[in-house]
Design a protein around this motif. Structure first.
Motif, PDB file in Angstrom:
ATOM      1  N   SER A 156      79.439  28.897  76.074  1.00  0.00           N
ATOM      2  CA  SER A 156      78.078  28.900  75.548  1.00  0.00           C
ATOM      3  C   SER A 156      77.076  29.493  76.540  1.00  0.00           C
ATOM      4  O   SER A 156      75.933  29.750  76.188  1.00  0.00           O
ATOM      5  CB  SER A 156      77.662  27.477  75.155  1.00  0.00           C
ATOM      6  OG  SER A 156      78.134  26.549  76.113  1.00  0.00           O
ATOM      7  N   GLU A 157      77.525  29.719  77.765  1.00  0.00           N
ATOM      8  CA  GLU A 157      76.624  30.298  78.773  1.00  0.00           C
ATOM      9  C   GLU A 157      76.922  31.771  79.035  1.00  0.00           C
ATOM     10  O   GLU A 157      76.402  32.353  79.983  1.00  0.00           O
ATOM     11  CB  GLU A 157      76.732  29.524  80.095  1.00  0.00           C
ATOM     12  CG  GLU A 157      76.204  28.103  80.052  1.00  0.00           C
ATOM     13  CD  GLU A 157      77.171  27.174  79.341  1.00  0.00           C
ATOM     14  OE1 GLU A 157      76.753  26.512  78.376  1.00  0.00           O
ATOM     15  OE2 GLU A 157      78.343  27.128  79.723  1.00  0.00           O
ATOM     16  N   MET A 158      77.755  32.374  78.216  1.00  0.00           N
ATOM     17  CA  MET A 158      78.205  33.738  78.549  1.00  0.00           C
ATOM     18  C   MET A 158      77.070  34.765  78.500  1.00  0.00           C
ATOM     19  O   MET A 158      77.065  35.713  79.274  1.00  0.00           O
ATOM     20  CB  MET A 158      79.345  34.161  77.627  1.00  0.00           C
ATOM     21  CG  MET A 158      80.699  33.606  78.043  1.00  0.00           C
ATOM     22  SD  MET A 158      81.183  34.013  79.745  1.00  0.00           S
ATOM     23  CE  MET A 158      80.961  32.436  80.545  1.00  0.00           C
ATOM     24  N   HIS A 159      76.102  34.594  77.611  1.00  0.00           N
ATOM     25  CA  HIS A 159      74.988  35.547  77.615  1.00  0.00           C
ATOM     26  C   HIS A 159      74.130  35.382  78.859  1.00  0.00           C
ATOM     27  O   HIS A 159      73.559  36.346  79.359  1.00  0.00           O
ATOM     28  CB  HIS A 159      74.134  35.394  76.347  1.00  0.00           C
ATOM     29  CG  HIS A 159      74.741  36.085  75.177  1.00  0.00           C
ATOM     30  ND1 HIS A 159      75.587  35.449  74.305  1.00  0.00           N
ATOM     31  CD2 HIS A 159      74.670  37.375  74.773  1.00  0.00           C
ATOM     32  CE1 HIS A 159      75.992  36.312  73.387  1.00  0.00           C
ATOM     33  NE2 HIS A 159      75.464  37.483  73.649  1.00  0.00           N
ATOM     34  N   PHE A 160      74.042  34.156  79.326  1.00  0.00           N
ATOM     35  CA  PHE A 160      73.304  33.922  80.567  1.00  0.00           C
ATOM     36  C   PHE A 160      74.045  34.564  81.740  1.00  0.00           C
ATOM     37  O   PHE A 160      73.435  35.201  82.601  1.00  0.00           O
ATOM     38  CB  PHE A 160      73.120  32.414  80.774  1.00  0.00           C
ATOM     39  CG  PHE A 160      72.128  32.063  81.842  1.00  0.00           C
ATOM     40  CD1 PHE A 160      70.762  32.088  81.587  1.00  0.00           C
ATOM     41  CD2 PHE A 160      72.554  31.717  83.120  1.00  0.00           C
ATOM     42  CE1 PHE A 160      69.841  31.768  82.582  1.00  0.00           C
ATOM     43  CE2 PHE A 160      71.646  31.396  84.118  1.00  0.00           C
ATOM     44  CZ  PHE A 160      70.281  31.420  83.848  1.00  0.00           C
ATOM     45  N   VAL A 161      75.373  34.425  81.737  1.00  0.00           N
ATOM     46  CA  VAL A 161      76.183  35.072  82.780  1.00  0.00           C
ATOM     47  C   VAL A 161      75.992  36.591  82.732  1.00  0.00           C
ATOM     48  O   VAL A 161      75.801  37.246  83.767  1.00  0.00           O
ATOM     49  CB  VAL A 161      77.679  34.704  82.614  1.00  0.00           C
ATOM     50  CG1 VAL A 161      78.569  35.595  83.478  1.00  0.00           C
ATOM     51  CG2 VAL A 161      77.907  33.235  82.962  1.00  0.00           C
ATOM     52  N   ALA A 162      76.018  37.132  81.517  1.00  0.00           N
ATOM     53  CA  ALA A 162      75.836  38.576  81.385  1.00  0.00           C
ATOM     54  C   ALA A 162      74.452  38.986  81.906  1.00  0.00           C
ATOM     55  O   ALA A 162      74.296  40.041  82.542  1.00  0.00           O
ATOM     56  CB  ALA A 162      76.010  38.993  79.925  1.00  0.00           C
ATOM     57  N   ALA A 163      73.449  38.163  81.662  1.00  0.00           N
ATOM     58  CA  ALA A 163      72.100  38.475  82.147  1.00  0.00           C
ATOM     59  C   ALA A 163      72.032  38.377  83.669  1.00  0.00           C
ATOM     60  O   ALA A 163      71.401  39.215  84.332  1.00  0.00           O
ATOM     61  CB  ALA A 163      71.081  37.529  81.504  1.00  0.00           C
TER      62      ALA A 163
END
Lengths: 514, 514
Positions: free
Chosen positions: B26-33
């Motif tokens: 659920s944090e993958m977009h944050f990781v990508a950012a």
């Protein structure tokens, strides 16, 4: 006797005979009482999440709650993630959580926290004893609560002075209710769905994936053409040669949708309507067709076997033979270690009556088909998605069933969350073969990063999902906690190590480079 | 840019430039950012309690909040115990906790839990973003909240769709207020207490044990005869040669009562009235005479230095010389490893400008007197009593101050709670010497068992408080996580190993058999 002793005697009298413990100062009177009273096995865990995860497996294997002993709010907090998994497995447990003496709480000592608040987030039943005279009765109520079908989390908070002050004798424990029989209307609705001429599917969870229920579901399927499937993650599935070869709903959204494609009726037994573990952009949350009718034959708290028996009778399947797997395992493979060769080795060498604890994550997704014809075994999984329960589950299963071999299939990233469990395996001489799939990454997250559309991750994202640099050395980690270990890099070596570990008693770890 | 990127840019713009991470799906977009945006150092931790403990030390050493990245409710739960310690250290942190997409939560997916409930038990500020457009503004508010003096826990819950949906640009961050100046009445009351002719004591905590405040307190003590003392566990004390030799209030109740015996006025600076860590039968909760008058000169949120300056002025001590320690360390000892010889080795060889992280528990109680005259250093302790923060604190201190040597003084039992921190030390090449006091027991609990009146424990109690059978092998554990290590069993060998580890850069672990 003091309150602590009245509680220990109540627990033992009520059938709670194991305590997975990590005590602190406020629990010392309880420790002293455990020392004086016979009948409680105390299993020391070096982290609380080992204790709660072990209690989960203990319930799955025995059907009766064990207990944990935790040190105030932070001790409970440390065990919370596996209480989450335990809750999702629908297991029962009695948590005993120490607290400051009632008169001391007002001073906000450094270890003071909102224990009821922390407990409330993961418990079905929470109570703080108010006096030594209440402790035994509260303990009895906790056992009854924990034993409610299908299993509940009961957290009893024990202020230190209620433990050390003179209390009552032990309190009698009210037996938990048996699982409720389902209403006739539910059986009728399920029968009607099957007879509707569409494509019905029976989805099984909790007790629905145990041997008896699965065989009944298979009779119904063989008779009516309804399909049967297990839920994605099972608390305890009984499987192997001579049992129903039950597949599970796949974890990836696309695979799950393919598995339920075209079904017109979804009949739930011991589970709820399936939903994706996570949401993804432009993918649905629900893992079945929007126009399928959902019928609950039995909730997880209801009697799945009785419900399936009645349904079988109604559809005329009581005498139909279930589809059972013939014995047969893959040949021992040679060469490189891949998910397929690993699965073949484990399936070929599976000890009779083993308990498999599966926290394989990516490496293990394809294991199931290989082991349908293996010797009969139980298969335990991570039910709540909070990784770090595999090794604790192995502890609890081995404590619950000392005469059975436990086979722990463990991904490396999730294993690291609760590696302290290895020490308890050594201390208690638990009969566990731990296989670590050392891919040295949070491999699932690499897929997920791509899934959310972040295709070409840079160095920083790569580093956040990799367990390399430095590589973990599980052989050293195991030795550091008194567990013998070896490392293998071919299928032949894995087979040798697994066979040898299976023959001996006690814990052994195999680091499988894959 | 999407919500995740707007948040990362807000964090970096607001001075939050480190993320102690343990992400999930659920944090993958944050990781990508994080991957796309410069300015944020990402430090992967293999358990969330390492992340939160590291964030605690990071704040103690920099005075600005770092951030954590945690995976839903269970990830937050895993980090809760060190958030408890962080709260008691009065540090600040911005927790970013992933959550299911807003539309997905209704389906109660396996990882669903009451994240706000879990966060609420340990946070000063909790918010769940409701849309991508809010994420940046919510992030800015979280930074402001975390930066409130003396530091707060701000937990921002980030539903996955608020991360991946198009959001706003970064939001500006409102500066936190400076610590409030105390009212003149507080200074007056403290001055009056000192002038009353009794036996006043000034008890210092939080910023009150830093160099500047301690020197002011010492001026007042030298001028007026008031006694000064630090609180039992300090978040960060600046000490060593040329600084005030500040003792701390002892941990054991009897020792603490002896230290405060006869005082008539207790003047609090950056701390609260001292209370026993635990209640014991027939011992008081409060660690000072019942008839002593308690005066709060400065709360932990108020400006301690300003308050002490004004008090010094009022009592005519502004020009009085503080009592400072002359340089001088014990000789290098020989022979057996005891708390005294261990303390002598560490004090003799203390690197210049070191950061000492002390989770020594029983072994370390007597360390302080040996190191008053050592080269100047900071001393960080476990403030909330939730053991398992020492190694994570060492990670955070080393990340915060890459040019300083971190000396981790670590009991074995508490070290086992968060040993995963060793891997992060190796990954980040952190400059830490870890000394493990291997007494192979929860030694403090053996004392406590006797303290509560359980004198002759039986086998079961003994086993619950012992880390033996099997002994932990910290050299193997360290190697398993890529940290070089050695084991010593005499004072000479410890000195050799410590000197050699101090000279090199990067992590090194010494298992000290004691």
């Amino acid at each position: 006797m003091n309150g602590a002793e009245s509680l220990v005697r109540t627990l033992v009298g009520g059938g709670v005979t194991v305590s997975f413990t990590n005590p602190g100062t406020s629990e010392m009177h309880f420790v002293a009482a455990l020392d004086r009273v016979d009948g409680m096995r105390c299993v020391l865990c070096l982290h609380e999440n080992v204790a709660t995860g072990a209690a989960d497996a203990y319930y799955r294997m025995t059907g009766t709650p064990g207990s944990t002993l935790l040190h105030l709010g932070p001790g409970l907090a440390n065990g919370l993630a596996n209480l989450h998994n335990l809750k999702r497995a629908r297991s029962g447990v009695v948590n005993i959580v120490g607290e400051h003496a009632t008169y001391h709480r007002q001073y906000d000592a450094p270890l003071t926290s909102d224990i009821e608040g922390i407990a409330g987030s993961m418990s079905h039943w929470v109570k703080t004893s108010v006096s030594a005279a209440d402790v035994a009765v509260d303990g009895a109520a906790a056992i009854t609560a924990a034993s409610q079908p299908p299993g509940q989390i009961a957290t009893l908070i024990l202020p230190a002075d209620t433990a050390w002050t003179e209390g009552t004798g032990p309190a009698p424990v009210e037996a938990a209710a048996a699982p409720a029989k389902v209403a006739e209307a539910a059986v009728e609705a399920a029968a009607k769905a099957i007879a509707a001429g569409g494509r019905p599917m029976i989805l099984l969870g909790t007790d629905g994936v145990r041997e008896k229920a699965a065989a009944l579901a298979s009779r119904i399927a063989e008779k009516t053409g309804a399909r049967i499937l297990g839920q994605t993650s099972v608390a305890r599935m009984e499987r192997g040669a001579g049992r129903v070869p039950l597949e599970r709903l796949p974890y990836p959204v696309d695979g799950a949708l393919a598995a339920t494609k075209g079904i017109t009726h979804l009949i739930l037994v011991g589970t709820t309507a399936p939903v994706a573990f996570f949401a993804y952009p432009n993918k649905p949350s629900l893992l079945y067709p929007a126009d399928a009718e959902v019928i609950t034959l039995a909730t997880p708290a209801e009697d799945a076997v009785d419900a399936l028996e009645r349904l079988a009778e109604r559809v005329g399947a009581s005498k139909t033979a279930p589809k059972l797997t013939a014995p047969g395992v893959p040949d021992l493979p040679k060469g490189a270690l891949t998910p397929e060769t690993i699965a073949a080795v484990v399936s070929h060498l599976m000890p009779e009556n083993a308990i498999v604890v599966d926290e394989s994550v990516t490496t293990g997704r394809g294991f199931f088909p290989y082991s349908f014809g293996a010797p009969q075994h139980d298969w335990l999984q991570l039910t709540g998605g909070a990784i770090g329960e595999g090794l604790p589950l192995a502890v609890g299963a081995a404590v619950a069933c000392p005469d059975r071999k436990v086979v722990s299939l463990q991904a490396d990233g999730s294993g690291m969350y609760s590696l302290q469990a290895l020490w308890t395996m050594a201390r208690e001489k638990l009969d566990v073969v731990v296989c670590i799939w050392a891919n040295r990454a949070y491999a699932i997250l690499k897929h997920e990063l791509a899934n959310v559309g972040a295709e070409n991750p840079g160095r920083k994202a790569h580093d956040m999902l990799s367990l390399g640099d430095p590589d973990l050395d599980w052989v050293s980690l195991a030795r550091g906690m008194g567990v013998e270990a070896t490392r293998v890099d071919t299928a032949e070596r894995f087979a040798d190590a697994f066979a040898s570990a299976s023959r001996r008693k006690g814990p052994f770890l195999i680091e499988v480079l894959c």
